[in-house]
Design an enzyme around this catalytic site. Sequence first.
Site, mmCIF file in Angstrom:
data_model
loop_
_atom_site.group_PDB
_atom_site.id
_atom_site.type_symbol
_atom_site.label_atom_id
_atom_site.label_comp_id
_atom_site.label_asym_id
_atom_site.label_seq_id
_atom_site.Cartn_x
_atom_site.Cartn_y
_atom_site.Cartn_z
ATOM 1 N N ASP A 168 49.119 35.099 52.891
ATOM 2 C CA ASP A 168 48.249 36.273 53.083
ATOM 3 C C ASP A 168 47.731 36.354 54.519
ATOM 4 O O ASP A 168 47.103 37.338 54.905
ATOM 5 C CB ASP A 168 47.052 36.242 52.110
ATOM 6 C CG ASP A 168 47.392 36.865 50.754
ATOM 7 O OD1 ASP A 168 48.532 37.329 50.573
ATOM 8 O OD2 ASP A 168 46.513 36.903 49.876
ATOM 9 N N GLY A 184 47.161 42.806 41.983
ATOM 10 C CA GLY A 184 48.112 43.785 42.512
ATOM 11 C C GLY A 184 48.282 43.792 44.013
ATOM 12 O O GLY A 184 48.656 44.815 44.576
ATOM 13 N N GLY A 185 47.988 42.677 44.710
ATOM 14 C CA GLY A 185 48.177 42.642 46.159
ATOM 15 C C GLY A 185 47.342 43.730 46.821
ATOM 16 O O GLY A 185 46.250 44.068 46.370
ATOM 17 N N THR A 233 48.120 37.404 40.917
ATOM 18 C CA THR A 233 46.695 37.572 40.667
ATOM 19 C C THR A 233 46.348 38.048 39.251
ATOM 20 O O THR A 233 47.171 38.593 38.535
ATOM 21 C CB THR A 233 46.090 38.514 41.738
ATOM 22 O OG1 THR A 233 46.527 38.108 43.029
ATOM 23 C CG2 THR A 233 44.607 38.563 41.723
ATOM 24 N N GLU A 239 48.882 30.927 49.008
ATOM 25 C CA GLU A 239 47.923 31.891 49.578
ATOM 26 C C GLU A 239 48.016 32.022 51.091
ATOM 27 O O GLU A 239 47.613 33.040 51.657
ATOM 28 C CB GLU A 239 46.498 31.490 49.182
ATOM 29 C CG GLU A 239 45.603 32.670 48.884
ATOM 30 C CD GLU A 239 46.031 33.390 47.631
ATOM 31 O OE1 GLU A 239 46.257 34.610 47.715
ATOM 32 O OE2 GLU A 239 46.157 32.755 46.568
ATOM 33 N N SER A 260 42.159 38.723 52.043
ATOM 34 C CA SER A 260 42.552 39.086 50.683
ATOM 35 C C SER A 260 42.364 40.585 50.471
ATOM 36 O O SER A 260 41.709 41.266 51.268
ATOM 37 C CB SER A 260 41.659 38.310 49.703
ATOM 38 O OG SER A 260 41.846 38.750 48.385
ATOM 39 N N SER A 261 42.945 41.086 49.371
ATOM 40 C CA SER A 261 42.663 42.454 48.926
ATOM 41 C C SER A 261 41.879 42.451 47.625
ATOM 42 O O SER A 261 41.609 43.521 47.060
ATOM 43 C CB SER A 261 43.962 43.221 48.693
ATOM 44 O OG SER A 261 44.737 43.222 49.853
ATOM 45 N N THR A 288 43.677 34.006 41.741
ATOM 46 C CA THR A 288 45.062 34.170 42.191
ATOM 47 C C THR A 288 45.721 32.859 42.595
ATOM 48 O O THR A 288 45.038 31.939 43.049
ATOM 49 C CB THR A 288 45.093 35.140 43.405
ATOM 50 O OG1 THR A 288 46.435 35.400 43.776
ATOM 51 C CG2 THR A 288 44.343 34.589 44.598
HETATM 52 N N1 GLY Z 1 46.822 37.164 47.156
HETATM 53 C C1 GLY Z 1 46.247 38.347 46.695
HETATM 54 C C2 GLY Z 1 45.012 38.703 47.410
HETATM 55 O O1 GLY Z 1 44.250 37.817 47.741
HETATM 56 O O2 GLY Z 1 44.757 39.846 47.666
#
Ligand code: GLY
Length: 611
Positions: free
Chosen positions: A466, A513-514, A426, A463, A491-492, A444
Site C-alpha cells: 500500500d 474494497g481497496g 479487507t 500491507e 490506507s483507504s 485487512t
Molecule cells: N489494504 C487496504 C487498505 O488499507 O485500504
Amino acid sequence: MAGMTTSRPARPARLWRLSLTVCTAAWLAACGALDHLRLRPVEPPPPEAASALTAKPGWTATRHAVAAANPLAAEAGRHVLAQGGSAVDAAIAVQMVLTLVEPQSSGIGGGAFLLHWDGQRARAYDGRETAPAAADGRLFLDPSGKPMAFHDAVVGGRSVGVPGTVKMLEMAHARHGKLPWSVLFEPAIRLAEGGFAVSPRLHTLLAADAHLRKDPVAAAYFYLDGQPLPIGHTLKNPLLAEVLRRLSVDGARALHQGEIAQDIADKVQRHPTNPGRLTTADLAAYQPKERPPLCHPHMAAGRTWTLCGFPPPSSGAIAIGQILGMLGQTEAAHAPLTGAGLPSAAWLHTYAEASRLAFADRALYVADPDFVAAPDGDWRSLLDPAYLHERARRIGPQRASDVPAGQRGLVRTSLAPMPDQPEYGTSHISIVDGDGHAVSMTTTIEDAFGARQMVRGFLLNNELTDFSFLPADSAGRPIANRVEPGKRPRSSMAPTLVFDDRGQLAMTGGSPGGALIIHYTAKTLHGVLEWGLSPQQAIDLPNFGTTGGPVVLEKGRFPAAVVEALKGRGHEVREQDMTSGLQAITRASAAGRTVWRGGADPRREGVVLGD
Ligand code: GLY
C-alpha cells in the site's frame, strides 16, 4: 436469534426485482473470472473476486447487533454481546473467528483501524502495520530502479509489514472491555479445533488464486491433491487454535515475542525467491496508537449530521468527507434517486468529478501523519467548507481535462503525487452493544490471502504494497506515501460513525474494497442520510466510483442510457464487478423505542445478528 427479526425493506418493488434478477445473473457469470495480475494505473480493479450475489433481507434488533462478513464470526460476536460483553469484546471475538473462516481478507497477521463510541466520545485506535526498520524507498524497485510488477512484490516476504491487529485490540480492550480477554478467544478456538465448513466464497477465491499454493504450508492446508477444498469441507486448524490459546493467556506479546514472532521473521526472511526484512526486533517494537478521530459536520436531507472517520494514515475519511462535501456545494446535493431507484447520470457525473478532485488531494498529501505534515498543519484543512467550495467550483457540466490537487495555505508543497496502485482485500465489522456503545472496525491483510505466506495456521499480510512503489517522481520530488522505516502505509479503509443533531449515534458502517472502499462507504452514507434508505437498501444500491481515470460502474446494474450520458459528458466508462463488503447498523425507532437496523452486503457472505 431471539428478538431479532428480518424484514424485507420497504423499497420500490421495481428496484428489488432488478437487484435479484439482473445482479444474480451478472455475479454468477463472473465466478472465477479473475484478473488481479496486471498493474492498471488508473482503472481501479475489483478488490477480491466476485463469488455470488445473495439477496439480504435487512435485520432489526432491539438490544444489540453485530454485522460481520461471515455468519460464524457474527455469531461469535452476538454470543459475546448476549453475555453482557462490550462492542470491543465482540469485535475481538469476531476478528479471531474471521482469522479462521475468512482467511483471505483479515486476521491476526494483519492490521486494522477501530473507531469506538463510548456514549460520550469517539476514539480511533490505529493497528496499521508498520514497515520494518530495514525498509527503505527502494523496497519495491527492481535492480534497474523500476517499480516491480504488483504480484512480484506481493508474494513472499518482501511485502509483509509488522502486524498490528492483536496489539491494537488489546489496547482497546484495556479501555473498553467488559469480559475477560481470554474468553473472547473461545469461539475461535472451538471452531479451529472442531472444524468449520469451507464457504462458497473461500472456495471460489482458493480456486482463483495463482499464488497461495506456492507456499507449501498454505498448499497443504487449503488444497487437497492440488484442488481447492470443496464447499462444505470441514476444515480444522489446530495450529491456529494453539496460537489463539497462547494469545488468550499471554496477550499480544505471544505474537510479538518468543517462538511465534521468530517463526514470522523466519518465514519472511527465508522466502526462497522474495525475502523480506522483517525481524523479531520489529515485531517486539510494534506499538498501536490512539489518534484523534476525524469528525466534521455534514448536511443531508436538511439535517446536520456529524461524520467521524479514521484520520491518516487512512485516506478514507478525508476522501469521503471531500466528495460528499463538494457534492453538497452543487445542484446534485439533493437530487433524488430516479424512478428506477438509481442515481441519475447527472448526479453520477457530479459525484465522479468530486471524486477526481478528492483523489488528486489524496495522491499528493495523505500518508502516515508521524512522517508527513498535514497541509496547513491540520488534516481537517482538507475538509474546510470554504476550501471545498473553492474546489467544487471546478465541477462543470463536462468532465474536466485537468484535475490538480488543491493548495492549502501559503506554502506550496514540495511533494509529488503518488501514481495509482492496486489495493485489495479487507473485511468490515460493525457493532452496537447493550449500552449503545459502538465499534466500526475495518481489518485487512491487504490482497486476497495477503502475502500468501502461512505461519502456524494464519496468513501474513502484504500491507507494505500500500506504499508507493516509487519513492519520488522523475524530478526527484518525494512522494508522501513512500516507504520509510517504521512508517505505516497509506490506507483507504473508512470505518465510520455518524451522529445526529442531538449527538446520538445514528450509524456505524464501512466496507472492504481497496481504494473503492471510499466510494462504497460514501454511497451508503449518502443513501441513508440523504436518500432516506434503510442500511440494507443503501448497501444494495449499485456501486460506482472513480479514482481519477474512468468512471467505473457495477456490471449489469446501470441502464445503457446512463452509460451513454456519462460518455456524452466526456467520461470513459468501465463496467465491472465491484465487490464491496458493506456492513452497517443504523438507529431507528419503533413504538417510541430505539431499534437497530442492520444491513449486510449481498456481494459477500456477511450477516447481521443480534437480540
Ligand atoms: N489494504 C487496504 C487498505 O488499507 O485500504
